[in-house]
Design a protein around this motif. Structure first.
Motif, PDB file in Angstrom:
ATOM      1  N   TRP A   1       0.845  -1.195   0.000  1.00 51.56           N
ATOM      2  CA  TRP A   1       0.000   0.000   0.000  1.00 51.56           C
ATOM      3  C   TRP A   1       0.881   1.245   0.000  1.00 51.56           C
ATOM      4  CZ3 TRP A   1      -5.034  -0.131  -0.969  1.00 51.56           C
ATOM      5  CH2 TRP A   1      -5.690  -1.358  -0.836  1.00 51.56           C
ATOM      6  N   ILE A   2       0.613   2.144  -0.942  1.00 52.43           N
ATOM      7  CA  ILE A   2       1.386   3.377  -1.066  1.00 52.43           C
ATOM      8  C   ILE A   2       0.425   4.556  -1.042  1.00 52.43           C
ATOM      9  CG2 ILE A   2       2.944   4.715  -2.530  1.00 52.43           C
ATOM     10  CD1 ILE A   2       3.943   2.003  -3.641  1.00 52.43           C
ATOM     11  N   ASP A   3       0.651   5.436  -0.089  1.00 53.25           N
ATOM     12  CA  ASP A   3      -0.155   6.640   0.046  1.00 53.25           C
ATOM     13  C   ASP A   3       0.491   7.755  -0.782  1.00 53.25           C
ATOM     14  OD1 ASP A   3      -2.386   7.955   1.828  1.00 53.25           O
ATOM     15  OD2 ASP A   3      -0.693   9.359   1.803  1.00 53.25           O
ATOM     16  N   TRP A   4      -0.294   8.633  -1.326  1.00 52.31           N
ATOM     17  CA  TRP A   4       0.234   9.716  -2.166  1.00 52.31           C
ATOM     18  C   TRP A   4       1.188  10.619  -1.397  1.00 52.31           C
ATOM     19  CZ3 TRP A   4      -0.594  14.940  -1.310  1.00 52.31           C
ATOM     20  CH2 TRP A   4      -1.534  15.260  -0.352  1.00 52.31           C
ATOM     21  N   ARG A   5       1.147  10.567  -0.056  1.00 53.02           N
ATOM     22  CA  ARG A   5       2.035  11.397   0.765  1.00 53.02           C
ATOM     23  C   ARG A   5       3.296  10.667   1.208  1.00 53.02           C
ATOM     24  NH1 ARG A   5      -2.686  12.545   4.859  1.00 53.02           N
ATOM     25  NH2 ARG A   5      -2.717  10.345   4.424  1.00 53.02           N
ATOM     26  N   ASP A   6       3.408   9.377   0.886  1.00 54.36           N
ATOM     27  CA  ASP A   6       4.597   8.620   1.308  1.00 54.36           C
ATOM     28  C   ASP A   6       5.859   9.228   0.711  1.00 54.36           C
ATOM     29  OD1 ASP A   6       3.633   6.592   2.990  1.00 54.36           O
ATOM     30  OD2 ASP A   6       3.078   5.326   1.298  1.00 54.36           O
ATOM     31  N   PHE A   7       6.931   9.180   1.482  1.00 51.44           N
ATOM     32  CA  PHE A   7       8.227   9.592   0.968  1.00 51.44           C
ATOM     33  C   PHE A   7       8.679   8.571  -0.062  1.00 51.44           C
ATOM     34  CE2 PHE A   7       8.409  11.634   5.215  1.00 51.44           C
ATOM     35  CZ  PHE A   7       8.554  12.949   4.782  1.00 51.44           C
TER      36      PHE A   7
END
Length: 167
Positions: free
Chosen positions: A26-32
């Motif tokens: 899962w990758i959030d649009w705010r992840d570094f």
């Protein structure tokens, strides 16, 4: 890959369980962007892990990520002003190819957190033989050099959802 096979055998029946699966990254649009690389490294065997280095630069985005493979360092080709998830994901795919494929789990389409899977290309081909290329691609779209995932315009998201019969 067993959870993917179970899901593909009856997507409507197993969709909820698949969302909780360890198959998904899962990758959030705010992840570094460095975190995204680490997420994929958690799924890869030691010999295939992505080697990278972050370094401060003078451009507006402030950071470059160098991917290192076979003694060669290559910067992820971000815009001068910002880093973005799509460029990171496409660069990771290029790095792990042809041994591995990253696939976007299309059940996460329309969210600000998207799900991905990474497996050896040979295993994806086996799944395609078992369930059909079209069905596998419908649920697990390959990440390609021109893939747009996080940077997709909302109208494009709604059009794609409608085409898929999900709107």
């Amino acid at each position: 890959m067993d959870d993917i096979k179970i899901f593909l055998s009856a997507p409507e029946k197993y969709e909820d369980a698949f969302w909780e699966s360890n198959e998904l990254i899962w990758i959030d649009w705010r992840d570094f962007d460095e975190s995204i690389i680490r997420y994929f490294n958690e799924k890869l065997p030691e010999k295939d892990k992505i080697h990278f280095e972050s370094m401060e630069i003078e451009k507006e985005r402030g950071i470059d990520i160098l991917l290192k493979k076979n003694g060669v360092s290559k910067a992820i080709p971000y815009a001068d002003e910002y880093m973005d998830r799509d460029t990171t994901l496409r660069s990771i795919q290029e790095y792990v190819s042809p041994e591995y494929q990253i696939r976007w789990y299309m059940g996460s389409l329309g969210g600000d957190t998207l799900a991905f899977c990474i497996y050896p290309t040979a295993q994806w081909k086996q799944i395609e033989q078992e369930f059909g290329i079209e069905k596998v691609a419908y649920y697990f779209a390959p990440v390609k050099a021109d893939s747009i995932m996080f940077e997709m315009d909302m109208n494009d998201v709604f059009n794609l959802l409608e085409q898929r019969g999900e709107a």
